[in-house]
Design a protein around this motif. Structure first.
Motif, PDB file in Angstrom:
ATOM      1  N   PHE A  57       9.016  15.595  -2.434  1.00  0.00           N
ATOM      2  CA  PHE A  57      10.159  14.822  -1.957  1.00  0.00           C
ATOM      3  C   PHE A  57      10.053  14.569  -0.452  1.00  0.00           C
ATOM      4  O   PHE A  57      10.141  13.414   0.003  1.00  0.00           O
ATOM      5  N   PHE A  58       9.877  15.618   0.301  1.00  0.00           N
ATOM      6  CA  PHE A  58       9.844  15.439   1.753  1.00  0.00           C
ATOM      7  C   PHE A  58       8.635  14.615   2.192  1.00  0.00           C
ATOM      8  O   PHE A  58       8.733  13.786   3.093  1.00  0.00           O
ATOM      9  N   ASN A  59       7.490  14.850   1.544  1.00  0.00           N
ATOM     10  CA  ASN A  59       6.312  14.044   1.888  1.00  0.00           C
ATOM     11  C   ASN A  59       6.556  12.565   1.636  1.00  0.00           C
ATOM     12  O   ASN A  59       6.258  11.720   2.494  1.00  0.00           O
ATOM     13  N   MET A  60       7.115  12.241   0.471  1.00  0.00           N
ATOM     14  CA  MET A  60       7.302  10.833   0.142  1.00  0.00           C
ATOM     15  C   MET A  60       8.396  10.194   0.994  1.00  0.00           C
ATOM     16  O   MET A  60       8.313   9.019   1.344  1.00  0.00           O
ATOM     17  N   VAL A  61       9.412  10.973   1.363  1.00  0.00           N
ATOM     18  CA  VAL A  61      10.450  10.419   2.240  1.00  0.00           C
ATOM     19  C   VAL A  61       9.847  10.040   3.589  1.00  0.00           C
ATOM     20  O   VAL A  61      10.059   8.943   4.095  1.00  0.00           O
ATOM     21  N   PHE A  62       9.079  10.950   4.149  1.00  0.00           N
ATOM     22  CA  PHE A  62       8.440  10.653   5.441  1.00  0.00           C
ATOM     23  C   PHE A  62       7.499   9.458   5.316  1.00  0.00           C
ATOM     24  O   PHE A  62       7.450   8.593   6.186  1.00  0.00           O
ATOM     25  N   LEU A  63       6.765   9.412   4.226  1.00  0.00           N
ATOM     26  CA  LEU A  63       5.830   8.301   4.040  1.00  0.00           C
ATOM     27  C   LEU A  63       6.578   6.985   3.909  1.00  0.00           C
ATOM     28  O   LEU A  63       6.211   5.975   4.509  1.00  0.00           O
ATOM     29  N   TRP A  64       7.654   6.990   3.153  1.00  0.00           N
ATOM     30  CA  TRP A  64       8.386   5.747   2.913  1.00  0.00           C
ATOM     31  C   TRP A  64       9.122   5.264   4.167  1.00  0.00           C
ATOM     32  O   TRP A  64       9.348   4.084   4.353  1.00  0.00           O
ATOM     33  N   VAL A  65       9.514   6.195   5.027  1.00  0.00           N
ATOM     34  CA  VAL A  65      10.218   5.788   6.249  1.00  0.00           C
ATOM     35  C   VAL A  65       9.239   5.263   7.301  1.00  0.00           C
ATOM     36  O   VAL A  65       9.478   4.233   7.923  1.00  0.00           O
ATOM     37  N   PHE A  66       8.137   5.983   7.486  1.00  0.00           N
ATOM     38  CA  PHE A  66       7.219   5.616   8.573  1.00  0.00           C
ATOM     39  C   PHE A  66       6.037   4.754   8.114  1.00  0.00           C
ATOM     40  O   PHE A  66       5.488   4.004   8.919  1.00  0.00           O
ATOM     41  N   GLY A  67       5.654   4.882   6.871  1.00  0.00           N
ATOM     42  CA  GLY A  67       4.485   4.173   6.369  1.00  0.00           C
ATOM     43  C   GLY A  67       4.569   2.668   6.501  1.00  0.00           C
ATOM     44  O   GLY A  67       3.641   2.028   7.004  1.00  0.00           O
ATOM     45  N   PRO A  68       5.667   2.031   6.061  1.00  0.00           N
ATOM     46  CA  PRO A  68       5.743   0.572   6.154  1.00  0.00           C
ATOM     47  C   PRO A  68       5.603   0.057   7.576  1.00  0.00           C
ATOM     48  O   PRO A  68       5.074  -1.043   7.788  1.00  0.00           O
ATOM     49  N   GLN A  69       6.077   0.815   8.566  1.00  0.00           N
ATOM     50  CA  GLN A  69       5.940   0.344   9.950  1.00  0.00           C
ATOM     51  C   GLN A  69       4.471   0.234  10.338  1.00  0.00           C
ATOM     52  O   GLN A  69       4.051  -0.701  11.014  1.00  0.00           O
ATOM     53  N   ILE A  70       3.679   1.236   9.926  1.00  0.00           N
ATOM     54  CA  ILE A  70       2.253   1.224  10.270  1.00  0.00           C
ATOM     55  C   ILE A  70       1.534   0.179   9.421  1.00  0.00           C
ATOM     56  O   ILE A  70       0.679  -0.564   9.922  1.00  0.00           O
ATOM     57  N   GLU A  71       1.890   0.114   8.148  1.00  0.00           N
ATOM     58  CA  GLU A  71       1.251  -0.885   7.276  1.00  0.00           C
ATOM     59  C   GLU A  71       1.532  -2.294   7.781  1.00  0.00           C
ATOM     60  O   GLU A  71       0.698  -3.179   7.656  1.00  0.00           O
ATOM     61  N   ALA A 106       0.837  -1.212   0.000  1.00  0.00           N
ATOM     62  CA  ALA A 106       0.000   0.000   0.000  1.00  0.00           C
ATOM     63  C   ALA A 106       0.864   1.251   0.000  1.00  0.00           C
ATOM     64  O   ALA A 106       0.599   2.203  -0.748  1.00  0.00           O
ATOM     65  N   THR A 107       1.902   1.254   0.831  1.00  0.00           N
ATOM     66  CA  THR A 107       2.784   2.426   0.888  1.00  0.00           C
ATOM     67  C   THR A 107       3.421   2.663  -0.474  1.00  0.00           C
ATOM     68  O   THR A 107       3.470   3.797  -0.958  1.00  0.00           O
ATOM     69  N   ALA A 108       3.895   1.590  -1.060  1.00  0.00           N
ATOM     70  CA  ALA A 108       4.550   1.728  -2.365  1.00  0.00           C
ATOM     71  C   ALA A 108       3.576   2.257  -3.413  1.00  0.00           C
ATOM     72  O   ALA A 108       3.921   3.130  -4.208  1.00  0.00           O
ATOM     73  N   LEU A 109       2.350   1.733  -3.384  1.00  0.00           N
ATOM     74  CA  LEU A 109       1.366   2.183  -4.387  1.00  0.00           C
ATOM     75  C   LEU A 109       1.031   3.656  -4.205  1.00  0.00           C
ATOM     76  O   LEU A 109       0.891   4.401  -5.179  1.00  0.00           O
ATOM     77  N   ILE A 110       0.906   4.062  -2.957  1.00  0.00           N
ATOM     78  CA  ILE A 110       0.595   5.484  -2.701  1.00  0.00           C
ATOM     79  C   ILE A 110       1.719   6.366  -3.228  1.00  0.00           C
ATOM     80  O   ILE A 110       1.490   7.410  -3.853  1.00  0.00           O
TER      81      ILE A 110
END
Lengths: 236, 453
Positions: free
Chosen positions: A84-98, A18-22
């Motif tokens: 850039f900053f949005n996607m970096v934050f998402l990619w770092v923290f998103g997988p943990q929540i997913e 899901a994180t990757a798709l977003i």
């Protein structure tokens, strides 16, 4: 300036789909924006932002797509630094929540976080005529969830303070600092009577505050019951 | 010169003839010999080879060979007639000792050798090695391959020569040929433990286990603290169940000062295989302090620690170890086993998890909030502007989310059991139908809220 780099190990295996798709959808939409701007002109880009960005005053006067723009605005970005900053934050923290919610649930949670951000913007700035764009509200929800679930987790961070540093900062310090920053900006905006900063601070705060309790609704059963069981075992 | 069927043969003959005409008889001789290896019945090969030899008897032998192949060969007959006139053969009663042609003495033992010898008849050692690139026989006195030009080195520095040759063989996967080079190197410097260790590795590649172990043991005799030898022997002794030797090796490992992490890992592995779990645990824990291992080694350590925690009846610690194993993401069997162990060790879901009303509400809340917040945003929180379709959507979201939550999250809710047969929602088909109804209701509700207000 700080950029998170690594937020720790995941408990469940599997690729964060899901994180990757977003991230991919955001990048594709941004590519479309770049085409609009450079291919059809800045007026075309501005028109698209007005049409698909979330504009509180338009919602109040019932113009445009209103509720739909609460969704579409989450995938628009204003400049390369923004995405850039949005996607970096998402990619770092998103997988943990997913990892703890599952892919479908993460997508719903992410979306709901973004909606909460837009809702707070509507409540605190109903007269705002500039369209709000960006995934910041949804990502703030992810940050709020991370702080709730992993308050003590150490996050490898890139910090630029005269020289580049790579400390491992606890989540409560890193995200707490960010929340404090947003709260101060919000206070300044309230005192000034208008948002002159260009930062969607209500979106950030709305998403973050929504993310903290809402993530509980989306956690896997195994996580909820294992945590409860683990808590009981520790007490015993 | 008529063409032969083999182009390589033609090439060698052409080169030999060119060398012969240029006066380089030694090179010409080698080329003709190489050609005759390809086709021992080549008349031209024997004819020209005879022309490069100085010994009349050897020349005569070559020409007789030609006539044996082709009795009508005029050149051979002419050559034999000339030899008979100028160099009559010695009387049969007193055969003269066979004289050697002009060739270098054996580089190993300085004995006299024939130019046709591949191995020294006195010491038995190689006089030429196959080129690693083209497999052409390169005599030791040559510094490069006559065929492909690969630089072989100078055999006057035999260790460097053999080292270079051995590595070239190994790079090409020619372990049998590389073995010969390694054996010579070990012979040249028998007190060097690395030479024996390299031999051990090569024997291992060739699945010659006994010789591999023997070579490693020799290396260890020469250097009792040699990490590679200790590691190699440790795993072999354990694998072959050599208890006494294993115990002796463990003692040696324990007595080492400043034991490197890889040997600590070896010690841990040996103790684990011997089921000496406290010692294995100590070794693995020590090894983890300085994590200098790749992902597979780390995964193996964590997995074994997990197994030991299970033996010690500490499932939580075992769970953490198995999770650490999985987190290495190494592509080894232990990671898959660790994942299986994690599933077994995780506290099971309590029965209430699948039938609890609170759990149903938790599963409902997310989709419901999504629809309601969308609706609120659609009307800008001005609830007097709710339309009828919008209101229907807001209300329809409730049963829709309930149906979906019941089917997916809490399928053992009691009210469904009697409605949908004796097993209620546990029937897969019934669950799918209810989930479909629920999700359809939610989608319709969402659409009404988004587009109907």
């Amino acid at each position: 300036m700080f950029i998170p780099l690594n937020a720790g190990r995941r408990e469940y295996t599997g690729f964060p789909v899901a994180t990757a798709l977003i991230v991919v959808v955001n990048v594709l939409v941004y590519a479309w924006e770049v085409y609009l701007f450079f291919g059809l002109g800045s007026e075309a880009w501005i028109a698209a932002m007005r049409k698909w960005g979330f504009t509180p005053s338009s919602v109040i006067t019932q113009e445009g797509w209103r509720g739909l723009t609460a969704f579409t605005s989450m995938y628009l970005h204003g400049d390369p630094g923004h995405i850039f900053f949005n996607m970096v934050f998402l990619w770092v923290f998103g997988p943990q929540i997913e990892d703890l919610t599952g892919s479908w649930q993460f997508f719903l949670f992410y979306t709901l976080g973004g909606l909460m951000g837009n809702a707070l913007t509507l409540l605190f700035a109903p007269q705002e005529a500039l369209p709000g764009i960006g995934a910041s509200g949804a990502i703030a929800g992810v940050l709020g969830a991370y702080l709730f679930l992993y308050p003590g987790q150490r996050v490898r961070t890139f910090v630029l303070f005269i020289i580049p540093l790579f400390p491992r900062l606890p989540a409560w310090a890193l995200l707490g600092f960010w929340v404090l920053e947003q709260a101060i900006v919000a206070q300044i905006i309230l005192l000034a009577g208008q948002n002159f900063t260009g930062i969607g601070v209500w979106t950030h705060l709305g998403g973050f505050v929504g993310g903290v309790p809402l993530v509980y609704l989306f956690l896997r059963k195994e996580v909820v019951f294992n945590r409860e069981t683990a808590f009981r075992l520790r007490k015993a | 010169m008529p063409a032969n069927a083999d182009p390589e043969l033609d090439s060698l003959l052409e080169q030999g003839i060119a060398a012969s005409k240029a006066g380089d008889m030694a090179r010409a001789r080698r080329l003709f010999i190489a050609a005759l290896r390809i086709d021992p019945r080549s008349e031209q090969g024997w004819l020209w080879l005879g022309g490069t030899l100085t010994d009349p008897d050897e020349r005569r032998a070559c020409l007789e060979k030609v006539l044996a192949i082709n009795p009508a060969n005029g050149y051979a007959r002419e050559g034999l007639r000339w030899l008979a006139e100028h160099f009559p053969p010695a009387p049969a009663a007193a055969p003269s000792p066979r004289s050697k042609s002009a060739a270098s003495p054996c580089p190993w033992c300085r004995a006299e050798i024939s130019s046709l010898d591949v191995k020294c008849p006195v010491c038995g050692r190689h006089l030429e090695f196959d080129c690693p690139d083209c497999e052409y026989g390169v005599p030791l006195e040559e510094t490069q391959c006559p065929k492909c030009g690969r630089v072989a080195g100078d055999f006057r520095q035999p260790e460097a020569y053999l080292q270079n040759l051995g590595e070239a063989y190994f790079a090409k996967g020619q372990f049998n040929k590389g073995l010969a080079a390694c054996l010579y190197l070990a012979e040249l410097d028998p007190q060097n433990p690395q030479r024996h260790l390299r031999l051990s590795q090569v024997y291992s590649q060739l699945n010659r286990t006994e010789e591999s172990v023997a070579a490693a043991e020799r290396a260890l005799e020469l250097d009792p603290a040699n990490a590679d030898a200790l590691e190699r022997l440790g795993y072999w002794y354990v694998k072959r169940g050599l208890t006494d030797k294993t115990a002796a090796l463990v003692d040696r490992l324990n007595m080492l000062e400043a034991r490197p992490p890889r040997l600590t890992l070896v010690l841990g592995d040996i103790e684990f295989e011997r089921r000496q779990y406290p010692a294995a645990f100590r070794a693995y824990s020590q090894a983890l302090v300085t994590p200098d291992f790749d992902a597979p080694a780390l995964a193996r350590i964590h997995y074994r620690l997990g197994e030991m925690y299970l033996v010690a009846e500490d499932p939580m610690a075992a769970l953490r170890s198995f999770q650490a194993c999985v987190a290495t993401r190494a592509d080894i069997l232990e990671v898959q086993e660790a994942q299986r162990r994690i599933e077994q060790l995780r506290p099971p879901l309590p029965p209430g998890a699948l039938r609890s009303g609170v759990e149903t509400l938790r599963a409902m809340a997310g989709p419901l909030l999504l629809v309601w917040v969308t609706g609120a945003l659609e009307i800008g929180f001005r609830f007097q502007q709710i339309t009828m379709p919008g209101l229907v959507g807001l209300l329809a979201a409730v049963p829709g989310s309930y149906l979906l939550a019941s089917a997916v999250s809490t399928p053992l809710r009691w009210e469904w059991r009697t409605l949908l047969g004796p097993k209620g929602l546990t029937q897969p088909a019934a669950r799918k139908i209810v989930a479909l109804f629920g999700s359809s209701s939610l989608i319709i509700a969402f659409s009404l809220v988004l587009f109907g207000m």
